[in-house]
Structure formats: structure tokens, C-alpha cells
Design an enzyme around this catalytic site. Structure first.
Site, PDB file in Angstrom:
ATOM      1  N   SER A  83      16.332 -13.411 -22.544  1.00 51.56           N
ATOM      2  CA  SER A  83      17.123 -14.051 -21.415  1.00 51.56           C
ATOM      3  C   SER A  83      16.529 -15.660 -21.501  1.00 51.56           C
ATOM      4  O   SER A  83      17.379 -16.574 -21.127  1.00 51.56           O
ATOM      5  CB  SER A  83      17.174 -13.599 -20.059  1.00 51.56           C
ATOM      6  OG  SER A  83      16.066 -13.474 -19.600  1.00 51.56           O
ATOM      7  N   LYS A 126      27.277  -9.808 -15.930  1.00 51.57           N
ATOM      8  CA  LYS A 126      27.242 -10.965 -16.630  1.00 51.57           C
ATOM      9  C   LYS A 126      28.203 -11.247 -17.450  1.00 51.57           C
ATOM     10  O   LYS A 126      29.253 -11.769 -17.022  1.00 51.57           O
ATOM     11  CB  LYS A 126      25.884 -10.892 -17.649  1.00 51.57           C
ATOM     12  CG  LYS A 126      24.472 -11.111 -16.763  1.00 51.57           C
ATOM     13  CD  LYS A 126      23.247 -11.011 -17.841  1.00 51.57           C
ATOM     14  CE  LYS A 126      21.923 -11.291 -16.862  1.00 51.57           C
ATOM     15  NZ  LYS A 126      21.880 -10.432 -15.806  1.00 51.57           N
ATOM     16  N   HIS A 129      21.853  -9.351 -21.878  1.00 49.41           N
ATOM     17  CA  HIS A 129      22.288 -10.441 -22.321  1.00 49.41           C
ATOM     18  C   HIS A 129      23.005 -10.586 -23.688  1.00 49.41           C
ATOM     19  O   HIS A 129      23.356 -11.342 -24.278  1.00 49.41           O
ATOM     20  CB  HIS A 129      21.224 -11.785 -22.339  1.00 49.41           C
ATOM     21  CG  HIS A 129      20.943 -12.184 -21.042  1.00 49.41           C
ATOM     22  ND1 HIS A 129      21.650 -13.355 -20.513  1.00 49.41           N
ATOM     23  CD2 HIS A 129      19.967 -11.608 -20.264  1.00 49.41           C
ATOM     24  CE1 HIS A 129      21.101 -13.318 -19.298  1.00 49.41           C
ATOM     25  NE2 HIS A 129      19.964 -12.494 -18.899  1.00 49.41           N
TER      26      HIS A 129
END
Length: 396
Positions: free
Chosen positions: A186, A244, A214
Site C-alpha cells: 500500500s 476500498k 489493494h
């Protein structure tokens, strides 16, 4: 510790953080966390959100959340094992397993909870964990909670991983050995070498664990880093987040049916924390369908990521080794990094400084997170601000 001693401890340590440029201020948003945000009445281009695909503000997800709340209420009302499991939980978990190409999945209250839950449910003091040195804080804490021996290997260094795995295996000290890595890192935006990790794991009989917070919604047509490399059948644990690219909140573990059954029986956040609410579950289901049926969202995310990265590099900034839309602008000195972020704010760009202990000392950076929602014009405006401030601070 008396209250006076506590006050001295807190005051001294907070002042030290502030003097070293390590103190983080929190800016409340006046509205949604979209590609444009409002803070203290000021409109800003937002380059700090993990809302990769813009789904956090998608009308279809909002409608889904409202309708689910009308039917099921605002809370699940209990832990999953008593009577907090709604039919929506099972629908989401079936959808996640299908999405990740695994036999089953289990949903948790956050991605952080996943790592606290899953690692300690399987690993214990008789085991060892090979952990990439740049793994996320939640992985580090999950490993500590398990009480297993933690063996750090150099970041994405497959020779170091293999040597340490062999040494751990030959020592005869451990019943089980796990190798654990982020799918996408990340802070730097680079991708784990999963094909090589899998080969080492299969050679030495290691448990494989990938935290793809991610990577999900970004790589592998949205299904993540494991799918990107075609390894869905060869990874034991796939960890993902619902907060996310999915745009809501929560996390999940995907894997074999017996693994998920074990986590439902032994992972403490599942057993002792109230279940995800209906207003989170239903939009997550909607988001997965959107990601699978709207590939242009992911294409737009990558296009914007490449555009911003190229622009920063042409200005002379160091964007590290990023292979994904995550675009670090590495400044180095912590105080100068904080100043750069402050100046960006003044120029209408919200891009937070990331400093120690989130990243190693001396590697402070502005972590830029372009999304599918950004226009080229907004990215140009951000690049113009970077150009002015970089020259002002003698960085370019």
C-alpha cells in the site's frame, strides 16, 4: 501509573511527535469522500482516498443500503453465531467466493479484523510465519497475536525467502510454517511476486496467505492479485477488504470450505463482535456485480494512475517502484514531507503525508491515490500544484 504520570507521558510524547513532523492531524470531511471533497468549507481535489472506483458514492449502492435498512434495520443485533447472521451475510459470502474463485468465504467487520482473526485461528506458538518486511500493520499485529515465531524476509526478495524457509523447515522447531504477504503493497504500489512465492511454498510445504486489500477491484479484472497471476487454486488464504474498491466497509477471507468452517468456529472477531450491518452488506453485493459487469471502471482507474505517475516523473519527482495506480511521491525528510502536504492543501489538493512509523524513517512521501472518478483536468491541476511547490521547496 498515576494520572499525573500519565499526563506527563502523553504531553512529552505528543510534543516529541510534533517536533519531528510525525504527528498526524485529522481533517473531517463536510460531505462524501469522492474525487472532490470539502474540508472547512474549502473544495479540494482528493488524492488520498481508497475509493478506487468511486463506488462509495454510486447511487446504486446508496439505494441498496437504504432498501436493506428498511427491510433488516440498522444493525445485525448480535454476533454471527447467535442470531446475527442475516440472509444477506450468506448472500455476500457466496458472492465473494464466486468472485475470488474459491470454495467459500467469510465476512468480517474490517480488513484489519480479518488478519487479527485468520492468522491466530490457524497459527500458534508451535508454528512460524515468514512475513515480508513491508507487510501491512494489521498483518504484523495478527502475527504477534498468534504467538508464532515471526521470521521477516527482505521485501520481495525470493532468495531470502527461500533460504529462511529452508532454515525454518530444517530446524525442526515448527509444526506449521506460513508465508504471508500483501498482494499490492500500500505504501509503494508494487506487486508481490506471487508466482515465485507459490513455487517456494509448494516445494517446502508452506501455508500461503495473501492480503489483497489493494489488489481487489484493481487487478485480475477486479478479482485481485491472485486471479491476476492465475493462482486461485494454489493460495490457501485470500484476504480482501470491502472498504476500498468495493466502496463500503468490512473484510473477508476466501479459501477452501474447511478453512472457512474452521474460521467460523475459532476466529474471535467472528465469535465475539457484532456482525456487519445490513446497510453494509447489501451495497457490497451490488458493488461486486458492478465491478464484474463494468470493466471500464477499472480501465479508467488505471488510465488515471498512469497519467498522474507519468506527469510526476516528468516533473522530476521520485515515484518509487509502483506498478499500480498507487503513486507515492517520495520526499524523504519527515518535516519537509509534512510541509509539502500542507502546501498542496493550500493549493487545492488534498494528498496526505505518510511518514514514520507507517514507512521507514527518511522515506516520507505523499501517497497519491487517483481514482476512476478523476478527470484529466483535475489531475492536471494537481500536477501544476506539484510543479509550483516542488520548485518552491527546491525539490525539482
Amino acid at each position: 501509573m498515576s494520572s499525573l504520570e500519565l499526563e506527563h507521558f502523553l504531553t512529552d510524547n505528543l510534543n516529541e511527535l510534533k517536533s519531528k513532523g510525525l504527528y498526524n492531524t485529522i481533517d473531517p470531511l463536510q460531505g462524501a469522500n469522492d474525487f472532490m471533497i470539502t474540508i472547512a468549507g474549502k473544495r479540494l481535489i482528493n488524492l488520498s482516498s481508497n475509493n478506487y472506483l468511486g463506488l462509495a458514492t454510486d447511487p446504486r449502492l446508496i439505494h441498496s443500503a437504504v432498501e436493506a435498512t428498511k427491510i433488516y434495520g440498522v444493525g445485525a443485533g448480535a454476533v454471527r453465531t447467535i442470531n446475527g447472521t442475516l440472509e444477506l451475510h450468506e448472500q455476500l459470502e457466496e458472492k465473494l467466493a464466486e468472485f475470488k474463485k474459491t470454495e467459500a468465504a467469510i465476512a468480517y467487520q474490517s480488513g484489519f479484523n480479518c488478519n487479527m482473526a485468520a492468522i491466530s485461528a490457524v497459527m500458534d506458538k508451535n508454528d512460524a510465519i515468514l512475513s515480508d518486511e513491508l507487510n501491512h500493520a494489521s498483518i504484523i499485529e495478527g502475527c504477534r497475536l498468534s504467538k508464532a515465531a515471526i521470521i521477516r524476509y527482505n521485501h520481495s526478495d525470493m532468495t531470502d525467502l527461500r533460504n529462511k524457509a529452508i532454515a525454518a523447515k530444517q530446524s525442526g522447531l515448527y509444526k506449521k510454517i506460513m508465508v504471508i504477504t500483501d498482494g499490492v503493497f500500500s505504501m509503494d504500489g508494487d506487486i508481490a511476486k506471487l508466482p515465485e512465492i507459490v513455487l517456494i511454498a509448494e516445494e517446502l510445504d508452506l501455508i500461503t496467505y495473501v492480503d489483497d486489500a489493494h489488489g481487489s477491484g484493481v487487478l485480475g479484472k477486479g478479482a485481485g492479485t491472485v486471479k491476476h497471476f492465475g493462482l486461485s487454486e494454489r493460495i490457501d488464504f485470500q484476504i480482501g477488504t470491502l472498504s476500498k474498491a468495493i466502496g463500503v466497509v468490512g473484510g473477508y477471507v476466501a479459501g477452501k470450505r474447511n478453512l472457512i468452517d474452521w474460521l467460523k468456529a475459532r476466529s474471535k472477531p467472528f465469535l465475539f463482535s457484532t456482525a456487519l450491518p445490513p446497510a453494509a452488506l447489501s451495497p457490497c453485493i451490488t458493488a461486486i456485480d458492478i465491478i464484474r459487469n463494468t470493466p471500464e471502471l477499472i480501465d479508467r482507474l488505471w488510465k488515471n494512475g498512469r497519467y498522474l505517475k507519468k506527469g510526476l516523473q516528468e516533473l522530476g519527482f521520485n515515484t518509487g517502484n509502483s506498478e499500480t495506480p498507487i503513486t507515492p511521491c517520495i520526499i524523504g525528510d519527515e518535516r519537509q514531507t509534512q510541509l509539502f502536504s500542507k502546501r498542496l492543501y493550500e493549493e487545492g489538493v488534498y494528498a496526505k503525508a505518510v511518514v514514520f512509523p507507517t514507512v521507514p524513517r527518511g522515506t516520507g512521501r505523499i501517497r497519491n491515490m487517483p481514482t476512476a472518478g478523476h478527470s484529466e483536468a483535475s489531475l492536471d491541476q494537481a500536477l501544476n500544484a506539484y510543479s509550483r511547490i516542488g520548485e518552491e521547496l527546491n525539490l525539482i
